[in-house]
Design an enzyme around this catalytic site. Structure first.
Site: not given
Ligand code: IFM
Length: 443
Positions: A166, A354
């Site tokens: 990200e 994710e």
């Molecule tokens: O915890 C984070 C992760 O490190 C990166 N993506 C979003 C998740 C939730 O905020």
């Protein structure tokens, strides 16, 4: 909905990251990261939490992998801590760091769990930040060496790689808003950080392929589903800008489309940081795009917001159901994002790297009955199936997260895990959502 509806070869996994789980922040030869430093400062992290111990995955990795195995998880995504491997980010290599990740990888393989590695999940070595961090173009050289080291040391056994986690989040929150490490603000930090991270994204892809041509290489992006507050032209335009900023800024350069300057004219200023051939260098054909999706945002025109004249209406003001992150509980975001990604012809394949939700879990008589999380996951996965059936090439799903963990500036309060962590005792308890995921994968 059944797991088999996705076909036999669909990848089902769960994810964590180093800085959020490992702990052992200053031992076994590890150098300091920007998050070790940031979280040691007052008022940066809610409740003055820090990531010094986190889930102590460093010492508990075997138990955690056994739990993952028990939950039928066949694919495990984790990140390498740059300062654990190279304490200063350049130069000396920490052999204990190499040993640690070798142990994690080997244990995964013994348990028949496929390891997926993220090279950079936000824990920049503090030493590098002191010489400019992501704003210093020299990071391209340091990052190259770091990626090469990872691919060389672990690529004999690890076949799935993600370069960055990200980038919009770590450059936006860390170098523009100053709410994440390293806490810098303003366009003069953000634009060079953005450009160098975008270059490193493709450099990383190229170097892994060079060292390990057989590897499957991707990179991950955060995506939110964006809608305008009203159907008025000004709000529709605001939504386009927010969408370009959050969802397209890092994705499009890698596809050879450049930065979305048309919607975001302020990005033109980034050209100041360009060297000849940068445009070409930004492009890289990844084997897959990692989509990280949680929620929906509503955008409206706001003449007082500099550069974009648009802002996000906070979910808390929208009278909608919220997660513990104060994000809208909106699992359908995954469906919309997958459809959005399918409009790019050069995206070969998508993995959802994710997806998940934080809720205020309660441990009652040794059990956590997290029905809201199960509901969220079921709906998200159903949306993914719908998108797949409509022709989107999505081939895997990693739940965030295997473990409750350190949620950056929010500290330990938001719990995303399907395994509960008691941070006092480090006791692990499988939540109902963990059992649900296990049964779902097993079917
Ligand atoms: O915890 C984070 C992760 O490190 C990166 N993506 C979003 C998740 C939730 O905020």
């Amino acid at each position: 909905m059944k797991n088999i509806d996705f076909g036999n070869n669909f990848t089902w996994g769960a994810a964590i990251s180093a800085s959020q789980t490992e702990g052992a922040y200053n031992s076994y030869g590890k150098g300091m990261s920007i998050w070790d430093d940031f979280s040691s400062k007052k008022w940066k992290i809610k409740n003055r939490d820090n990531n010094k111990t986190a889930c102590d995955f460093y010492h508990n990795y075997n138990e955690d992998l056994l739990l993952a195995k028990h939950l039928n998880i066949k694919h495990f995504r984790f990140s390498i801590s740059w300062p654990r491997l190279m304490p200063d980010g350049i130069g000396a290599i920490n052999s204990e760091g190499i040993d640690f990740y070798n142990k994690v990888i080997d244990r995964c393989l013994e348990l028949d769990i496929t390891p997926w590695i993220t090279i950079y999940h936000w824990d920049l070595p503090l030493f590098l930040e002191k010489i400019g961090g992501w704003t210093n173009r020299e990071i391209l050289i340091y990052f190259f060496d770091y990626v090469k080291l990872c691919a060389t040391k672990f690529g004999d056994r690890v076949k799935h790689w993600m370069v960055l986690n990200e980038p919009m989040a770590f450059t936006g929150a860390g170098y523009f808003l100053g709410v994440h490490a390293p806490g810098r603000r303003g366009l003069s930090n953000f634009l060079p950080a953005l450009h160098h991270a975008a270059l490193c994204q493709s450099i990383g892809g190229r170097i892994i392929k060079e060292v390990r041509p057989d590897a499957e290489v991707g990179t991950t992006f955060s995506f939110s589903h964006i809608e305008p507050k009203s159907q008025k032209e000004k709000d529709i335009l605001a939504a386009k800008k927010i969408d370009a900023l959050l969802n397209r800024t890092f994705l499009e350069p890698t596809l050879g489309l450049g930065y979305p300057i048309k919607e975001l004219p302020f990005l033109r200023k980034i050209e100041k940081y360009f060297l000849p051939r940068d445009e070409e260098k930004l492009k890289f054909q990844f084997d897959f795009i990692g989509a990280q999706v949680y929620t929906r945002e509503i955008a409206r025109r706001s003449p007082f917001i500099p550069y974009i004249n648009a802002n996000i209406v906070p979910a808390v003001k929208r009278n909608v159901d919220l997660t513990a992150m104060k994000w809208e509980n909106y699992p359908n975001a995954l469906y919309h994002t997958l459809k959005f990604l399918s409009t790019y012809k050069d995206i070969k394949k998508i993995y959802v790297t994710e997806n998940g939700a934080a809720f205020p879990d309660e441990l009652i008589n040794g059990q956590i009955n997290d029905t809201k999380r199960i509901e969220y996951l079921q709906k998200s996965i159903a949306g993914m199936l719908k998108a797949k059936n409509e022709g989107v090439n999505v081939q895997g799903y990693f739940l965030w997260s295997l473990l409750d963990n350190f949620e950056w500036a929010e500290g330990y309060h938001p719990r995303f895990g399907i395994i509960h962590i008691d941070y006092e005792t480090q006791k692990r308890t499988i939540k109902q959502s963990g059992n649900w995921y296990r049964d779902f994968i097993e079917e």
